[in-house]
Each structure stands twice: as C-alpha cells, then as structure tokens.
Motif scaffolding. Structure first.
Motif, PDB file in Angstrom:
ATOM      1  N   ARG A 119     -60.067  46.959 -10.709  1.00  0.00           N
ATOM      2  CA  ARG A 119     -60.384  47.688 -10.464  1.00  0.00           C
ATOM      3  C   ARG A 119     -61.749  47.849 -10.598  1.00  0.00           C
ATOM      4  O   ARG A 119     -62.885  48.424 -10.289  1.00  0.00           O
ATOM      5  CB  ARG A 119     -60.020  49.222 -12.030  1.00  0.00           C
ATOM      6  N   ALA A 154     -52.022  54.654 -13.378  1.00  0.00           N
ATOM      7  CA  ALA A 154     -53.159  54.860 -14.494  1.00  0.00           C
ATOM      8  C   ALA A 154     -54.611  54.711 -14.000  1.00  0.00           C
ATOM      9  O   ALA A 154     -55.324  55.310 -15.506  1.00  0.00           O
ATOM     10  CB  ALA A 154     -52.687  53.286 -14.663  1.00  0.00           C
ATOM     11  N   GLY A 156     -57.930  56.234 -10.860  1.00  0.00           N
ATOM     12  CA  GLY A 156     -57.837  56.469  -9.141  1.00  0.00           C
ATOM     13  C   GLY A 156     -59.072  57.411  -9.410  1.00  0.00           C
ATOM     14  O   GLY A 156     -59.892  57.210 -10.159  1.00  0.00           O
ATOM     15  N   VAL A 157     -59.780  56.714  -7.970  1.00  0.00           N
ATOM     16  CA  VAL A 157     -61.258  57.423  -7.873  1.00  0.00           C
ATOM     17  C   VAL A 157     -61.269  57.809  -6.443  1.00  0.00           C
ATOM     18  O   VAL A 157     -60.787  57.328  -5.576  1.00  0.00           O
ATOM     19  CB  VAL A 157     -62.475  55.571  -8.033  1.00  0.00           C
TER      20      VAL A 157
ATOM     21  N   GLU B  72     -54.783  65.874 -26.550  1.00  0.00           N
ATOM     22  CA  GLU B  72     -53.831  63.938 -27.114  1.00  0.00           C
ATOM     23  C   GLU B  72     -52.587  63.744 -27.553  1.00  0.00           C
ATOM     24  O   GLU B  72     -52.908  62.455 -27.176  1.00  0.00           O
ATOM     25  CB  GLU B  72     -54.098  64.899 -28.935  1.00  0.00           C
ATOM     26  N   THR B 212     -52.342  65.878 -18.248  1.00  0.00           N
ATOM     27  CA  THR B 212     -51.925  64.108 -17.845  1.00  0.00           C
ATOM     28  C   THR B 212     -52.695  63.357 -19.489  1.00  0.00           C
ATOM     29  O   THR B 212     -52.598  62.103 -19.189  1.00  0.00           O
ATOM     30  CB  THR B 212     -52.892  63.361 -16.647  1.00  0.00           C
ATOM     31  N   ASP B 225     -68.092  53.182 -14.459  1.00  0.00           N
ATOM     32  CA  ASP B 225     -67.251  52.387 -13.826  1.00  0.00           C
ATOM     33  C   ASP B 225     -67.851  50.611 -14.287  1.00  0.00           C
ATOM     34  O   ASP B 225     -66.336  50.184 -14.936  1.00  0.00           O
ATOM     35  CB  ASP B 225     -66.691  52.400 -12.188  1.00  0.00           C
ATOM     36  N   HIS B 229     -64.974  49.220 -16.867  1.00  0.00           N
ATOM     37  CA  HIS B 229     -63.257  47.822 -16.251  1.00  0.00           C
ATOM     38  C   HIS B 229     -64.225  46.649 -16.727  1.00  0.00           C
ATOM     39  O   HIS B 229     -63.616  45.979 -16.773  1.00  0.00           O
ATOM     40  CB  HIS B 229     -63.884  47.865 -14.557  1.00  0.00           C
ATOM     41  N   THR B 247     -54.543  68.863 -13.158  1.00  0.00           N
ATOM     42  CA  THR B 247     -55.177  67.844 -12.665  1.00  0.00           C
ATOM     43  C   THR B 247     -55.211  68.489 -11.182  1.00  0.00           C
ATOM     44  O   THR B 247     -56.720  68.405 -10.850  1.00  0.00           O
ATOM     45  CB  THR B 247     -53.999  66.988 -12.122  1.00  0.00           C
ATOM     46  N   SER B 270     -66.013  59.858  -8.526  1.00  0.00           N
ATOM     47  CA  SER B 270     -65.300  60.417  -9.163  1.00  0.00           C
ATOM     48  C   SER B 270     -63.934  59.724  -9.999  1.00  0.00           C
ATOM     49  O   SER B 270     -62.996  59.952  -9.023  1.00  0.00           O
ATOM     50  CB  SER B 270     -65.178  62.029  -8.533  1.00  0.00           C
ATOM     51  N   SER B 271     -64.499  59.585 -11.015  1.00  0.00           N
ATOM     52  CA  SER B 271     -62.906  58.423 -11.186  1.00  0.00           C
ATOM     53  C   SER B 271     -62.133  58.669 -12.428  1.00  0.00           C
ATOM     54  O   SER B 271     -63.213  59.625 -13.500  1.00  0.00           O
ATOM     55  CB  SER B 271     -64.170  56.978 -11.932  1.00  0.00           C
ATOM     56  N   HIS B 272     -60.793  58.557 -12.778  1.00  0.00           N
ATOM     57  CA  HIS B 272     -59.822  59.406 -13.265  1.00  0.00           C
ATOM     58  C   HIS B 272     -59.948  58.052 -14.235  1.00  0.00           C
ATOM     59  O   HIS B 272     -58.440  57.422 -13.304  1.00  0.00           O
ATOM     60  CB  HIS B 272     -59.277  60.230 -12.193  1.00  0.00           C
ATOM     61  N   PHE B 273     -59.681  58.176 -15.392  1.00  0.00           N
ATOM     62  CA  PHE B 273     -58.983  56.840 -16.137  1.00  0.00           C
ATOM     63  C   PHE B 273     -58.090  57.718 -16.902  1.00  0.00           C
ATOM     64  O   PHE B 273     -58.173  58.609 -17.818  1.00  0.00           O
ATOM     65  CB  PHE B 273     -60.336  56.564 -17.276  1.00  0.00           C
ATOM     66  N   ARG B 274     -57.039  57.049 -16.788  1.00  0.00           N
ATOM     67  CA  ARG B 274     -55.556  58.024 -17.628  1.00  0.00           C
ATOM     68  C   ARG B 274     -55.607  56.641 -18.471  1.00  0.00           C
ATOM     69  O   ARG B 274     -54.802  57.058 -19.548  1.00  0.00           O
ATOM     70  CB  ARG B 274     -54.252  58.110 -16.503  1.00  0.00           C
ATOM     71  N   LYS B 275     -55.359  55.349 -17.917  1.00  0.00           N
ATOM     72  CA  LYS B 275     -53.897  54.625 -18.622  1.00  0.00           C
ATOM     73  C   LYS B 275     -55.437  53.058 -18.924  1.00  0.00           C
ATOM     74  O   LYS B 275     -56.418  53.104 -18.261  1.00  0.00           O
ATOM     75  CB  LYS B 275     -53.675  53.727 -18.486  1.00  0.00           C
ATOM     76  N   PRO B 276     -55.474  52.542 -19.627  1.00  0.00           N
ATOM     77  CA  PRO B 276     -56.522  51.008 -19.535  1.00  0.00           C
ATOM     78  C   PRO B 276     -55.867  50.224 -18.903  1.00  0.00           C
ATOM     79  O   PRO B 276     -54.093  50.487 -18.886  1.00  0.00           O
ATOM     80  CB  PRO B 276     -56.585  50.906 -21.847  1.00  0.00           C
ATOM     81  N   ALA B 277     -56.314  49.502 -19.057  1.00  0.00           N
ATOM     82  CA  ALA B 277     -55.878  48.779 -17.461  1.00  0.00           C
ATOM     83  C   ALA B 277     -55.292  47.502 -18.893  1.00  0.00           C
ATOM     84  O   ALA B 277     -56.050  47.540 -19.928  1.00  0.00           O
ATOM     85  CB  ALA B 277     -57.544  48.195 -17.014  1.00  0.00           C
TER      86      ALA B 277
END
Ligand code: SF4
Lengths: 189, 460
Positions: A119, A154, A156-157, B72, B212, B225, B229, B247, B270-277
């Motif tokens: 990332r 997980a 995306g950007v 949540e 999501t 970011d 990251h 979305t 424009s960063s979409h954070f859904r799950k931790p790495a």
C-alpha cells in the motif's frame, strides 16, 4: 455505555424518514475521453503519454527519469529486482504500477492494494508512473464506481496527479510528502 | 483548562488593525472562491449534484441509528476495532488508551477537524505524548503554537516570510527564506523522518460507507496514506455525521468536495480504507460530541450535512475580513457559527452575529445547508435564552427587522442611497455601523433595482 447512549439519542432525535434518491446516469461524450483525461492530468501536475500496445515501458521510464537508480517496475520490470528494492521502500526513486481504470473528468486512476503490491509504494516513491489501458477510460466518477464500486478491496485509492500542497500562501508546490512527479502511460490496443 | 474567550467583534477589531494584511487575507480567500466558481461552472449537472448530495445526507440523517449499526457491524466484520465516544473527553480517553496499549510515543496525525474540536493534541501532550501534525498547513500552525484558522487551509492567515521564520527556528532552514518551494521541501524532509519512525497514525474521515464499513480520506499531500501505511496502528476518528449509505454515493461527493473546496477536479488522493493490511491494526472512533443533540434541533439539524469543504468560509465577507481565529472555535466561519452554539451557547453566543446574512454561504454550499437562515434563527434562540449581550441586540435587531420586511427594506434602501450621497463618510462611522469597519461602501446607484425595474422592465 457510550454506544447505546449515542444510538438511543440518534433514534430519538432523527427526523421523519426521507427517501434515498437514485443517481441518474450522467452522460459523458465518448469521443472526448482521452482529451479530457490528458487535460485534467496536466492541470493536476501530471503528464499523459499515449503508447501502442506492446511498447516496452521500462526503457521509456528510464528515458523519463535518467537519474533514477532504484526503479521498481511491476508492469514489465524484473521480479527479483523489485523484490530486493522493496526491502527498503524509503529509498525507491520510481515506482511503476498498473492501474485499473482512469476517469476523464479528473484524471483519477483507481488502484487497489493488489495493484500496489504494498500500500505504501505509490506514496513513498519519489516519482510515480501509472500504466492504464486506454480502453478503461470512463467519463466521470459515477461511471467509475459503476465499474469498480462492487470490488470492495481491503484498500483502494484514486490517484490524480503527484502529491501537492498550497499551504504556504496558496502557492502550488508539487511534491508535498509523496511523489514529486507523476507520468501516466495509456496503452492503445 | 478554561481560557477566557475573546468575543468575535473584539478579536476582529484586532485583526483589522493591520489593513494591508486584512486586504491580503481577503483577496487570497476570494481567489479560492473564484477558482471554485470557475470549475463548478464546467459541470453542467452541478445543481443536480447539489440536490443529490443534500438528499443523500438528509436520508442518512433520517435513519442515522440504523446506518451507524450497519457501519459498525461491517467494520467489525472487516477486522476493524470500533469505539464509541459520547463526547470530546471520551474520544480523547479512547485514543489515549489505544496509544498506551501499544506503548506508542511517536504519533503522526493527518488533518482531522474532529480531533481539533476535541482538543486531542493538548490532551495527549499533557500525558507526555507528542503528536506531529503532518498536513503542511497544520504543521506550520502547530510549530507556531496556534490553531488552524480555516478547516481546509489551516495556515491561510500566515505569510510566507513568517513560515520562513517558523521553519528557521524549528527546522533549521536558512534565515530569511520565504520561497514556498524551498520551505515545502524542507518540511517534506522533516516530516518523512516522522512518518518513517511513527508507531501510530491518526487520521480523520471524509466519508464512512455504511454498507461496507469502509472509510474514505481525501488529501492532496498523501500524508494520511503515508501515516496509515507505515505505522503499525491506524486510528481513524469520525463524527457520526460522516456516514453515507453506499459506495456508489461516493461518486456524488467526490465530484463535489475538491471542486467546491479549492477549485480542483478532485484531490490527489481519495483513499478507501476497509481492512487493515496484514500485520497492522485499524481502529475507528465514532464520536457524538453534541451531534445527536443538533439532530434533535429541527432548525439546525441540517448543519449535520456539512462535508467541511470550507467554501462558506472563503466566500464570507465577515470571515475574510476578520480571520479564522476571531471565531474562538475549532471550526470558524459561517458553518462554525452554526455548530458552535450547539456545543456551548454561553461561550459562542456572539458567533451567529458575525454575519451580514448576505446568504453567499448558502449559495455555495454543496449540500444545500441554509446557512444564513440558521444563523438568523440562532440569533432568535440565543436572544430568547438570554445569552446575547445587550449592545448587540439593539443594532442587530434593527438590522434584522429591516432585512425581514420588504417594505422597510425598500424604504431603508431609498433613504440610504440619498443619505450616502449626502454624507458618504458617515456611512463609515465605526460606531454607528459595525459592518462599516474596514469596508468601503460602493458608490450608491442613483436608483435602486426596484425603481429601475418599475420604470423600465415592469411594463413588458
Ligand atoms: S456548510 Fe456547506 S459550504 Fe460550509 S463547509 Fe459545510 S459543506 Fe462546505
């Protein structure tokens, strides 16, 4: 507990139901995609290069950044070299990645964590090169989400140009914390 | 820590003491407004987008409890740890406890007006923890021991020569340097070290997607970011009003936010954070801090639609000529003046009066908040509740009554046009007319539009 308190207050204080609108299909002229994308990219400090399918990218990158020592190239680079260089990501000069799609109205390019390999790569590199197929260009953000909106990666950007700031007297400076330049190769089939 | 609040009018008077700087501040912001107009006019469906954005937000607020629960559950399924904070103190405690769990000493933070609202930095500093603000503008004001004066352009009140002096003292740049490129690159080097060494990154949230559990963060610098990251732990702090249902709704807001904020097509990231790495940890702190109360105030709940674009500040004649710090609130300008009294009526009773009610804020708002109406209504509420200083009520009431009656407005206008031609300097008398401070009135037209229309346009 704060959670229950907040939810109860929201339930208690919310207004009567308001319907959710549908987003109409805002059209974008198809013949205009490439020109708009290139103009938008230039406006945000990047540059578009149109190349024929099959053209090797690596030499073109080398020509654009003759000083660069450490080039991580996930499009047509050497896997072993990449693996070695990403051990020290802060020292990387150029990162070359394949993007999934480009948006004509704002030159945003969509990448997920799969496309980025790691990332942090597109942010920590001194210069960023993104490669997309010209056919993936869409008109506006509605069209973009219609294509990638269900992917749910997980991470995306949308990346639209190099990193920048205007925080000192509104003077635009390219290269705030992230890449100091961005080049896009559009592959024409 | 209770500090005495300087009322807006008094702080503005201080700001006005330096006319050259006032003019510079005014023109800089007006230029941002100009860039905004230019780019907005390129989008033929702009008004349609405003309606959509407004309706999506209104819908979300009308089912906020359900969307919060949905968000949540989705976030937890993504492996994110969700926290709920009823107020600022709760928020600060939660963030601190996460830092303690990880024994974290080095914290980087990207822009978050919420953490400013909660005064997170001073709280953590009191516990011996240093937080480095990484947005360039925020870093400048942080080094200068100030608060941001604008929600999008935190250091808009500082001149480049002053940035040079601040950096000379703190970063060791050359004395007298004022070239923005040189200064920005110095900050880049300084902050890179901070990013690479950070234990934990704190970010704000621009949008949170209920279906999501993803959060979206928009920056131009890439600092959110880099922080998130590189650090082992990412803490994202959000107000409950950041939610949107799905979305696809992001398409509407991402088309509008940067265009309306700074006149760009979109932010660089424009960063979409859904799950931790893998190997990382992600926390989301959901904060109320008065928002559910505002939701219950029918006249003011619309203010929760705000996406913090800052356009109402850039266009506001009072903000441009009084500066962000005169609002003694984390969020300044017209929107700040609506949000602040909800948190503390006594302390912020002066803010809804820091407006000419010209309505320009309402015109530029991408989510169609009726900002100037709400300012007017706050005046009523605050007066009824006895929070308004007597001096303010007399003159402002007279003005409000003039503005609310077409007949009186027309009469007052006719009178003023004559009066101004006869005694132009009196219009600038600072005691009689508080809005005349630092402002030249335009040459009055010989006849009003209404008179002109009756003569020329009315008979067609
Ligand atoms: S109130 Fe409207 S114009 Fe002002 S910051 Fe919020 S969204 Fe932008």
């Amino acid at each position: 507990m704060s959670r229950d308190k907040i939810l109860a207050a929201a339930r208690q204080n919310k207004p009567a139901p308001v319907p959710l609108p549908e987003i109409p299909a805002f059209a974008w002229p198809a013949e205009d995609l490439l020109a708009s994308f290139s103009a938008a990219l230039e406006k945000s400090g990047g540059k578009a290069n149109l190349v024929k399918a099959g053209t090797p990218i690596a030499p073109a990158v080398k020509a654009l950044y003759p000083e660069a020592q450490r080039i991580v190239n996930y499009v047509d680079g050497d896997t072993a070299v990449n693996e070695q260089l990403v051990q020290d990501p802060a020292a990387i000069d150029v990162v070359v990645l394949k993007g999934q799609l480009g948006v004509a109205e704002n030159a945003a390019i969509w990448l997920t964590d799969w496309d980025c390999a790691n990332r942090v790569l597109p942010f920590l590199t001194q210069h960023l090169v993104l490669v997309i197929d010209k056919d993936t260009l869409v008109g506006n953000m509605h069209h973009a989400y219609a294509v990638m909106g269900q992917q749910n990666p997980a991470y995306g950007v949308f990346i639209a140009g190099p990193s920048k700031t205007a925080d000192i007297e509104q003077s635009l400076v390219i290269g705030a914390h992230g890449p100091r330049s961005m080049q896009v190769f559009l592959i024409e089939r | 820590m209770e500090t005495k609040t300087i009322p807006h009018a008094e702080a503005a008077t201080k700001f006005l003491a330096n006319p050259a700087r006032v003019q510079w501040h005014d023109e800089t912001l007006w230029f941002v407004r100009y860039k905004r107009d230019k780019i907005v006019n390129e989008i033929p469906e702009w008004e349609q987008l405003r309606n959509l954005a407004s309706q999506i937000k209104e819908h979300t607020l009308s089912q906020l409890d359900q969307y919060l629960e949905q968000f949540e559950a989705a976030a937890q399924a993504n492996g994110v740890i969700v926290h709920w904070a009823a107020d600022a103190a709760d928020h600060n405690r939660i963030v601190h406890s996460i830092l303690q769990q990880h024994n974290a000493r080095k914290i980087v933070k990207s822009k978050s007006m919420l953490t400013e609202e909660c005064h997170l930095n001073p709280y953590l500093e009191a516990q011996g923890i240093e937080v480095v603000d990484t947005d360039l503008g925020e870093r400048i004001v942080q080094l200068n021991k100030e608060m941001p004066s604008h929600i999008v352009l935190p250091a808009i009140h500082i001149k480049k020569e002053e940035v040079g002096e601040i950096f000379h003292q703190h970063l060791g740049t050359e004395k007298g340097a004022s070239d923005p490129l040189y200064l920005a690159l110095a900050a880049r080097e300084h902050l890179r070290q901070k990013f690479l060494a950070a234990d934990i990154a704190i970010t704000g949230v621009n949008f949170a997607v209920a279906e999501t559990g993803a959060i979206v963060v928009c920056t131009n610098e890439g600092n959110a970011d880099l922080g998130a990251h590189l650090a082992k732990v990412h803490i994202a702090c959000m107000g409950i009003e950041k939610l949107i249902p799905r979305t696809e709704h992001l398409s509407v807001f991402l088309r509008m936010l940067a265009r309306n904020a700074t006149g760009q097509n979109i932010t660089a990231y424009s960063s979409h954070f859904r799950k931790p790495a893998p190997g990382q940890e992600m926390h989301i702190v959901i904060v109320d801090n008065g928002r559910t109360t505002q939701l219950g105030r029918e006249a003011f709940r619309n203010s929760l639609k705000c996406i913090r674009c800052g356009a109402c500040l850039n266009t506001c004649p009072v903000y441009r000529r009084s500066g962000g710090h005169s609002y003694h609130n984390a969020t300044a300008g017209p929107i700040g003046a609506i949000l602040a009294p909800n948190l503390d009526m006594r302390k912020n009773a002066d803010l809804p009066f820091a407006s000419t009610l010209c309505g320009s804020c309402t015109d530029v708002c991408p989510v169609k908040i009726d900002i100037h109406n709400q300012l007017y209504q706050w005046r009523q509420v605050l007066t009824q509740e006895g929070y308004v200083p007597a001096a303010k009520t007399a003159s402002m009431k007279a003005m409000a009554s003039v503005l609310s009656s077409p007949a009186r407005y027309s009469f007052a206008g006719k009178w003023a046009r004559k009066f101004l031609r006869w005694f132009p300097s009196l219009a600038l008398n600072k005691r009689l007319n508080p809005w005349a401070k630092q402002r030249d009135l335009p040459t009055p037209p010989k006849e009003s539009f209404r008179e002109w229309y009756q003569k020329n346009g009315g008979n067609q």
